[in-house]
Design a protein around this motif. Structure first.
Motif, mmCIF file in Angstrom:
data_model
loop_
_atom_site.group_PDB
_atom_site.id
_atom_site.type_symbol
_atom_site.label_atom_id
_atom_site.label_comp_id
_atom_site.label_asym_id
_atom_site.label_seq_id
_atom_site.Cartn_x
_atom_site.Cartn_y
_atom_site.Cartn_z
ATOM 1 N N UNK A 82 15.770 82.956 -64.718
ATOM 2 C CA UNK A 82 15.225 83.779 -63.483
ATOM 3 C C UNK A 82 15.952 84.940 -62.912
ATOM 4 N N UNK A 83 17.241 85.055 -62.841
ATOM 5 C CA UNK A 83 17.973 86.103 -62.480
ATOM 6 C C UNK A 83 17.520 87.498 -63.479
ATOM 7 N N UNK A 84 17.583 87.293 -64.580
ATOM 8 C CA UNK A 84 17.297 88.357 -65.522
ATOM 9 C C UNK A 84 15.865 88.761 -65.264
ATOM 10 N N UNK A 85 15.088 87.942 -65.138
ATOM 11 C CA UNK A 85 13.545 88.254 -64.657
ATOM 12 C C UNK A 85 13.603 89.222 -63.789
ATOM 13 N N UNK A 86 14.125 88.586 -62.643
ATOM 14 C CA UNK A 86 14.157 89.453 -61.152
ATOM 15 C C UNK A 86 14.731 90.831 -61.607
ATOM 16 N N UNK A 87 15.881 90.869 -62.291
ATOM 17 C CA UNK A 87 16.513 91.791 -62.529
ATOM 18 C C UNK A 87 15.750 93.017 -63.363
ATOM 19 N N UNK A 88 15.153 92.500 -64.223
ATOM 20 C CA UNK A 88 14.257 93.280 -65.129
ATOM 21 C C UNK A 88 12.955 93.793 -64.243
ATOM 22 N N UNK A 89 12.452 93.045 -63.398
ATOM 23 C CA UNK A 89 11.225 93.468 -62.603
ATOM 24 C C UNK A 89 11.886 94.569 -61.497
ATOM 25 N N UNK A 90 13.199 94.337 -61.026
ATOM 26 C CA UNK A 90 13.744 95.425 -59.952
ATOM 27 C C UNK A 90 13.864 96.765 -60.845
ATOM 28 N N UNK A 91 14.454 96.675 -62.168
ATOM 29 C CA UNK A 91 14.383 97.756 -62.939
ATOM 30 C C UNK A 91 13.217 98.734 -63.255
ATOM 31 N N UNK A 92 12.146 97.842 -63.165
ATOM 32 C CA UNK A 92 10.761 98.549 -63.533
ATOM 33 C C UNK A 92 10.088 98.833 -62.147
ATOM 34 N N UNK A 93 10.688 98.642 -61.023
ATOM 35 C CA UNK A 93 10.470 99.080 -59.701
ATOM 36 C C UNK A 93 9.218 98.319 -59.091
ATOM 37 N N UNK A 94 8.951 97.024 -59.628
ATOM 38 C CA UNK A 94 8.115 96.141 -59.116
ATOM 39 C C UNK A 94 8.596 95.083 -57.888
ATOM 40 N N UNK A 95 9.786 94.968 -58.078
ATOM 41 C CA UNK A 95 10.701 94.247 -56.781
ATOM 42 C C UNK A 95 11.820 94.950 -56.431
ATOM 43 N N UNK A 96 12.175 94.612 -55.340
ATOM 44 C CA UNK A 96 13.607 95.035 -54.837
ATOM 45 C C UNK A 96 14.440 93.850 -54.344
ATOM 46 N N UNK A 97 15.777 94.012 -54.191
ATOM 47 C CA UNK A 97 16.638 92.797 -53.963
ATOM 48 C C UNK A 97 16.215 92.126 -52.515
ATOM 49 N N UNK A 98 15.567 93.091 -51.445
ATOM 50 C CA UNK A 98 15.320 92.629 -50.416
ATOM 51 C C UNK A 98 13.632 92.473 -50.336
ATOM 52 N N UNK A 99 13.221 92.193 -51.415
ATOM 53 C CA UNK A 99 11.759 91.968 -51.352
ATOM 54 C C UNK A 99 11.496 90.328 -51.024
ATOM 55 N N UNK A 100 10.445 90.446 -50.008
ATOM 56 C CA UNK A 100 10.235 89.104 -49.615
ATOM 57 C C UNK A 100 9.087 88.163 -50.433
ATOM 58 N N UNK A 101 9.489 86.917 -50.599
ATOM 59 C CA UNK A 101 8.594 86.271 -51.581
ATOM 60 C C UNK A 101 7.087 86.162 -50.990
ATOM 61 N N UNK A 102 6.946 86.299 -49.992
ATOM 62 C CA UNK A 102 5.343 86.199 -49.340
ATOM 63 C C UNK A 102 4.837 87.502 -49.631
ATOM 64 N N UNK A 103 5.526 88.691 -49.878
ATOM 65 C CA UNK A 103 5.019 89.789 -50.259
ATOM 66 C C UNK A 103 4.573 89.754 -52.181
ATOM 67 N N UNK A 104 5.274 88.785 -52.623
ATOM 68 C CA UNK A 104 5.146 88.632 -54.164
ATOM 69 C C UNK A 104 3.927 87.522 -54.590
ATOM 70 N N UNK A 105 4.040 86.493 -53.577
ATOM 71 C CA UNK A 105 2.986 85.477 -54.159
ATOM 72 C C UNK A 105 2.404 85.058 -52.962
ATOM 73 N N UNK A 106 1.214 84.509 -53.056
ATOM 74 C CA UNK A 106 0.321 83.902 -52.005
ATOM 75 C C UNK A 106 0.660 82.592 -51.198
ATOM 76 N N UNK A 107 2.135 82.277 -51.124
ATOM 77 C CA UNK A 107 2.417 81.001 -50.619
ATOM 78 C C UNK A 107 3.450 81.397 -49.647
ATOM 79 N N UNK A 108 3.321 80.881 -48.494
ATOM 80 C CA UNK A 108 4.485 81.437 -47.618
ATOM 81 C C UNK A 108 5.953 80.712 -47.645
#
Length: 73
Positions: A40-66
């Motif tokens: 999971x950590x590697x997957x998150x870091x890869x998404x951050x490298x691709x600009x699809x996530x940031x370390x301060x991204x909120x999960x509610x902005x990534x998935x449709x669950x609160x």
């Protein structure tokens, strides 16, 4: 080890539980909990490298669950 559908070699080595000196067997099942954390950590870091996530991204902005937490927590 298999050759096609034929099992040609099977072995196990070491302990499945070193503290209790329980030997590993070919049927031994291992949990993957810590491995999942690394995956999971590697997957998150890869998404951050691709600009699809940031370390301060909120999960509610990534998935449709609160979720009331951010990734860096």
């Amino acid at each position: 080890m298999k050759a096609g559908d034929d099992l040609i070699h099977s072995s196990a080595h070491g302990y499945s539980n070193r503290a209790d000196e329980i030997m590993n067997m070919t049927e031994t099942r291992f949990g993957i909990a810590s491995g999942c954390k690394l995956f999971t950590a590697i997957a998150i870091c890869q998404l951050i490298q691709k600009g699809k996530l940031r370390f301060d991204s909120k999960l509610k902005d990534c998935v449709r669950i609160m979720f009331p937490i951010s990734i860096k927590m």
